[in-house]
Design a protein around this motif. Structure first.
Motif, PDB file in Angstrom:
ATOM      1  N   GLY A 273       0.799  -1.214   0.000  1.00 41.36           N
ATOM      2  CA  GLY A 273       0.000   0.000   0.000  1.00 41.36           C
ATOM      3  C   GLY A 273       0.834   1.267   0.000  1.00 41.36           C
ATOM      4  N   GLN A 274       2.131   1.130   0.301  1.00 40.92           N
ATOM      5  CA  GLN A 274       3.017   2.299   0.308  1.00 40.92           C
ATOM      6  C   GLN A 274       3.638   2.580  -1.058  1.00 40.92           C
ATOM      7  OE1 GLN A 274       2.831   3.784   3.319  1.00 40.92           O
ATOM      8  NE2 GLN A 274       1.620   1.976   3.894  1.00 40.92           N
ATOM      9  N   GLU A 275       3.465   1.687  -2.005  1.00 42.18           N
ATOM     10  CA  GLU A 275       4.125   1.844  -3.302  1.00 42.18           C
ATOM     11  C   GLU A 275       3.770   3.153  -4.013  1.00 42.18           C
ATOM     12  OE1 GLU A 275       6.665   0.108  -4.737  1.00 42.18           O
ATOM     13  OE2 GLU A 275       6.678  -0.728  -2.713  1.00 42.18           O
ATOM     14  N   PRO A 276       2.502   3.595  -4.012  1.00 42.57           N
ATOM     15  CA  PRO A 276       2.211   4.896  -4.650  1.00 42.57           C
ATOM     16  C   PRO A 276       2.976   6.045  -4.008  1.00 42.57           C
ATOM     17  CG  PRO A 276       0.186   3.643  -4.325  1.00 42.57           C
ATOM     18  CD  PRO A 276       1.258   2.913  -3.590  1.00 42.57           C
ATOM     19  N   LEU A 277       3.172   5.995  -2.694  1.00 38.12           N
ATOM     20  CA  LEU A 277       3.923   7.055  -2.020  1.00 38.12           C
ATOM     21  C   LEU A 277       5.397   6.989  -2.392  1.00 38.12           C
ATOM     22  CD1 LEU A 277       1.287   6.538  -0.189  1.00 38.12           C
ATOM     23  CD2 LEU A 277       2.592   7.690   1.600  1.00 38.12           C
ATOM     24  N   ARG A 278       5.934   5.779  -2.509  1.00 36.29           N
ATOM     25  CA  ARG A 278       7.332   5.618  -2.893  1.00 36.29           C
ATOM     26  C   ARG A 278       7.579   6.207  -4.291  1.00 36.29           C
ATOM     27  NH1 ARG A 278      10.117   1.612   0.082  1.00 36.29           N
ATOM     28  NH2 ARG A 278       8.802   0.438   1.534  1.00 36.29           N
ATOM     29  N   MET A 279       6.679   5.884  -5.209  1.00 37.13           N
ATOM     30  CA  MET A 279       6.843   6.390  -6.571  1.00 37.13           C
ATOM     31  C   MET A 279       6.674   7.909  -6.622  1.00 37.13           C
ATOM     32  SD  MET A 279       5.061   3.437  -8.966  1.00 37.13           S
ATOM     33  CE  MET A 279       3.509   3.386  -8.065  1.00 37.13           C
ATOM     34  N   ALA A 280       5.733   8.411  -5.830  1.00 37.29           N
ATOM     35  CA  ALA A 280       5.529   9.859  -5.779  1.00 37.29           C
ATOM     36  C   ALA A 280       6.741  10.561  -5.170  1.00 37.29           C
ATOM     37  CB  ALA A 280       4.275  10.182  -4.966  1.00 37.29           C
ATOM     38  N   ALA A 281       7.412   9.898  -4.233  1.00 36.61           N
ATOM     39  CA  ALA A 281       8.611  10.480  -3.626  1.00 36.61           C
ATOM     40  C   ALA A 281       9.707  10.666  -4.665  1.00 36.61           C
ATOM     41  CB  ALA A 281       9.104   9.595  -2.485  1.00 36.61           C
ATOM     42  N   ARG A 282       9.939   9.655  -5.473  1.00 31.46           N
ATOM     43  CA  ARG A 282      10.979   9.779  -6.509  1.00 31.46           C
ATOM     44  C   ARG A 282      10.597  10.836  -7.544  1.00 31.46           C
ATOM     45  NH1 ARG A 282      15.603   7.633  -8.641  1.00 31.46           N
ATOM     46  NH2 ARG A 282      15.708   7.551 -10.926  1.00 31.46           N
ATOM     47  N   ARG A 283       9.315  10.881  -7.894  1.00 28.88           N
ATOM     48  CA  ARG A 283       8.885  11.907  -8.851  1.00 28.88           C
ATOM     49  C   ARG A 283       9.126  13.309  -8.290  1.00 28.88           C
ATOM     50  NH1 ARG A 283       4.387   8.410  -9.637  1.00 28.88           N
ATOM     51  NH2 ARG A 283       3.090   9.760  -8.333  1.00 28.88           N
ATOM     52  N   ARG A 284       8.892  13.489  -7.009  1.00 30.90           N
ATOM     53  CA  ARG A 284       9.113  14.792  -6.379  1.00 30.90           C
ATOM     54  C   ARG A 284      10.589  15.200  -6.477  1.00 30.90           C
ATOM     55  NH1 ARG A 284       8.332  19.922  -5.130  1.00 30.90           N
ATOM     56  NH2 ARG A 284       8.631  20.467  -2.948  1.00 30.90           N
ATOM     57  N   ILE A 285      11.482  14.264  -6.224  1.00 33.64           N
ATOM     58  CA  ILE A 285      12.909  14.558  -6.310  1.00 33.64           C
ATOM     59  C   ILE A 285      13.301  14.851  -7.757  1.00 33.64           C
ATOM     60  CG2 ILE A 285      15.238  13.710  -5.846  1.00 33.64           C
ATOM     61  CD1 ILE A 285      13.446  14.320  -3.372  1.00 33.64           C
ATOM     62  N   ALA A 286      12.782  14.073  -8.683  1.00 30.20           N
ATOM     63  CA  ALA A 286      13.114  14.281 -10.098  1.00 30.20           C
ATOM     64  C   ALA A 286      12.642  15.649 -10.582  1.00 30.20           C
ATOM     65  CB  ALA A 286      12.490  13.176 -10.948  1.00 30.20           C
ATOM     66  N   ALA A 287      11.493  16.081 -10.110  1.00 34.25           N
ATOM     67  CA  ALA A 287      10.930  17.347 -10.578  1.00 34.25           C
ATOM     68  C   ALA A 287      11.639  18.554  -9.994  1.00 34.25           C
ATOM     69  CB  ALA A 287       9.436  17.399 -10.242  1.00 34.25           C
ATOM     70  N   LYS A 288      12.125  18.446  -8.752  1.00 43.07           N
ATOM     71  CA  LYS A 288      12.633  19.618  -8.048  1.00 43.07           C
ATOM     72  C   LYS A 288      14.137  19.594  -7.795  1.00 43.07           C
ATOM     73  CE  LYS A 288      12.218  23.411  -5.530  1.00 43.07           C
ATOM     74  NZ  LYS A 288      11.867  24.722  -6.121  1.00 43.07           N
ATOM     75  N   PHE A 289      14.722  18.406  -7.654  1.00 46.22           N
ATOM     76  CA  PHE A 289      16.089  18.327  -7.149  1.00 46.22           C
ATOM     77  C   PHE A 289      17.038  17.542  -8.058  1.00 46.22           C
ATOM     78  CE2 PHE A 289      13.218  18.664  -3.482  1.00 46.22           C
ATOM     79  CZ  PHE A 289      13.704  19.809  -2.884  1.00 46.22           C
ATOM     80  N   GLU A 290      16.650  17.266  -9.280  1.00 45.61           N
ATOM     81  CA  GLU A 290      17.513  16.483 -10.172  1.00 45.61           C
ATOM     82  C   GLU A 290      18.823  17.215 -10.430  1.00 45.61           C
ATOM     83  OE1 GLU A 290      19.525  15.131 -13.533  1.00 45.61           O
ATOM     84  OE2 GLU A 290      18.322  16.954 -13.706  1.00 45.61           O
ATOM     85  N   LYS A 291      19.930  16.485 -10.344  1.00 45.53           N
ATOM     86  CA  LYS A 291      21.276  17.060 -10.363  1.00 45.53           C
ATOM     87  C   LYS A 291      21.534  17.963 -11.566  1.00 45.53           C
ATOM     88  CE  LYS A 291      24.523  14.583 -12.049  1.00 45.53           C
ATOM     89  NZ  LYS A 291      25.556  13.551 -12.318  1.00 45.53           N
ATOM     90  N   ASN A 292      21.271  17.491 -12.752  1.00 42.86           N
ATOM     91  CA  ASN A 292      21.616  18.269 -13.950  1.00 42.86           C
ATOM     92  C   ASN A 292      20.828  19.570 -14.039  1.00 42.86           C
ATOM     93  OD1 ASN A 292      23.481  16.343 -14.842  1.00 42.86           O
ATOM     94  ND2 ASN A 292      21.881  15.156 -15.876  1.00 42.86           N
TER      95      ASN A 292
END
Length: 407
Positions: A371-390
């Protein structure tokens, strides 16, 4: 352009920026008191010597001022050697807190400065945040704040622009200063920090853990109250009693880094183990100490719930990297964490001091991992959208180019 990066623990917050500048074709030199053992930025590095970090841990304000002045002089020697070699930077990017650029104008008075500003302690009232620590905090956070931050204040007077990592950190500064401080995070490497269904790790006692195991992790540079170590430890009796399979992995040095040292010559780990000695099964709690970066990432990839708690303070890279790895972060409902995690959307939030609420949330997560999988995926999307290195380094380089050009 020629870029001079100055950080006492090089590369520090410039770990992504330094190699990105080289890739973009710029000339880069770094100066620091020491170079982090994990650093491999590819830039020319010059050591100023000294150990300003340890000297700044002194509680005596006069000793701290002396340490900052000494560090400024050591860096100035390196600056003069660069000038004598004919290497004149177009822009200096520096962390000023330890005094490294106090004498910048003696050598490069016209070179623009981008000052890395982490936090304005005086606005946060940390002395009253944790009542259990109020006496100890009086020195670290309550007294002599203007002296503690005077090198930052000198840099603010000198800088062309300031740079900080998060909106919360920017908001700690006075309103008249905030529009002079740009918010650009250092960035997270999504190629390194990513989910791995095959992740496995051998703990110090030989126990092998892998993705799918009931693992709760906690990580901090040092195991100390400022990063919620006491709250986490106090949640363990209820957690271990209610879930007989869960394994707890605690990453961090047994000491103090950001906040005050523990009393009576002990560490915070020792004090918490003494407090809880009759309430916890130590065979299910694994202290790893400091881990190499690659091993830390493995812990994030395995963990079913990663706990990140912090005072209103600088947000740790580790929380963002855990989210990028697809870890389910249970964080503290404090401003730096709330800037990134939305409760029930891309992670869970609990009151910082509420160990009972933390234990209940961890038990709920362990009871329903799918049941936590949607939150896990949303967490990575949040990092990709705001904090991606390049994306972050492109923004930083664009800022430096504008400053060097006088814009």
């Amino acid at each position: 352009m020629r870029v001079l990066l100055i950080h006492q623990n090089f590369p520090g917050q410039f770990r992504q920026l330094a190699p990105a500048l080289l890739v973009a074709g710029h000339g880069v030199i770094g100066i620091g008191a020491r170079q982090a053992p994990w650093a491999d930025t590819g830039v020319i590095y010059k050591s100023s010597g000294g150990d300003p970090y340890q000297q700044m841990r002194q509680t005596n304000p006069e000793m701290r001022l002396t340490a900052q002045l000494a560090q400024g002089r050591r860096v100035a020697l390196q600056l003069r050697m660069l000038m004598q070699e004919g290497w004149i930077p177009d822009v200096v990017v520096a962390h000023p807190f330890w005094g490294d650029i106090l004498f910048l104008d003696d050598v490069f008075p016209t070179v623009p400065l981008v000052a890395l500003l982490e936090l304005d302690f005086s606005s946060l009232n940390l002395n009253n945040f944790d009542s259990e620590q109020s006496i100890n905090h009086q020195e670290d956070f309550g007294a002599n704040l203007s002296l503690r931050q005077w090198a930052d204040l000198m840099a603010i007077k000198r800088m062309t622009v300031g740079l900080t990592a998060t909106n919360f950190q920017q908001s700690s500064y006075p309103s008249w200063l905030q529009n002079r401080i740009k918010v650009i995070h250092e960035g997270v490497d999504l190629d390194l920090c990513k989910p791995n269904p095959l992740a496995c790790y051998t703990l110090p006692d030989g126990t092998r853990i892998r993705r799918g195991d009931p693992v709760v992790s906690f990580g901090s540079r040092s195991l100390e109250p400022l990063r919620g170590f006491r709250t986490f430890m106090r949640a363990l009796p209820a957690l271990l009693d209610a879930n007989k399979e869960v394994m707890v992995v605690i990453v961090g040095e047994d000491g103090s880094c950001y906040g005050p040292v523990a009393p009576d010559g002990k560490s915070w780990k020792q004090l918490m183990l003494e407090e809880l000695k009759d309430q916890i099964n130590l065979s299910r709690i694994h202290f790893t100490g400091h881990l190499p970066y690659a091993q830390l990432i493995q812990i994030f990839q395995i963990s079913q719930a990663h706990v990140y708690l912090t005072y209103p303070y600088v947000l740790s890279w580790s929380m963002l990297e855990a989210m990028a790895c697809g870890a389910l972060v249970v964080g503290s409902a404090t401003a730096p964490v709330e800037e990134v995690i939305s409760n029930g959307v891309n992670g869970w939030l609990v009151p910082f001091f509420d160990s009972t609420a933390l234990a209940k949330r961890l038990l709920a997560v362990l009871a329903d991992p799918l049941g936590q999988e949607p939150l896990r995926m949303a967490a990575r999307r949040r990092i990709a959208a705001k904090f991606e290195k390049n994306n972050c380094t492109k923004q930083q380089i664009a800022l430096l180019e504008a400053v060097a050009a006088g814009n």
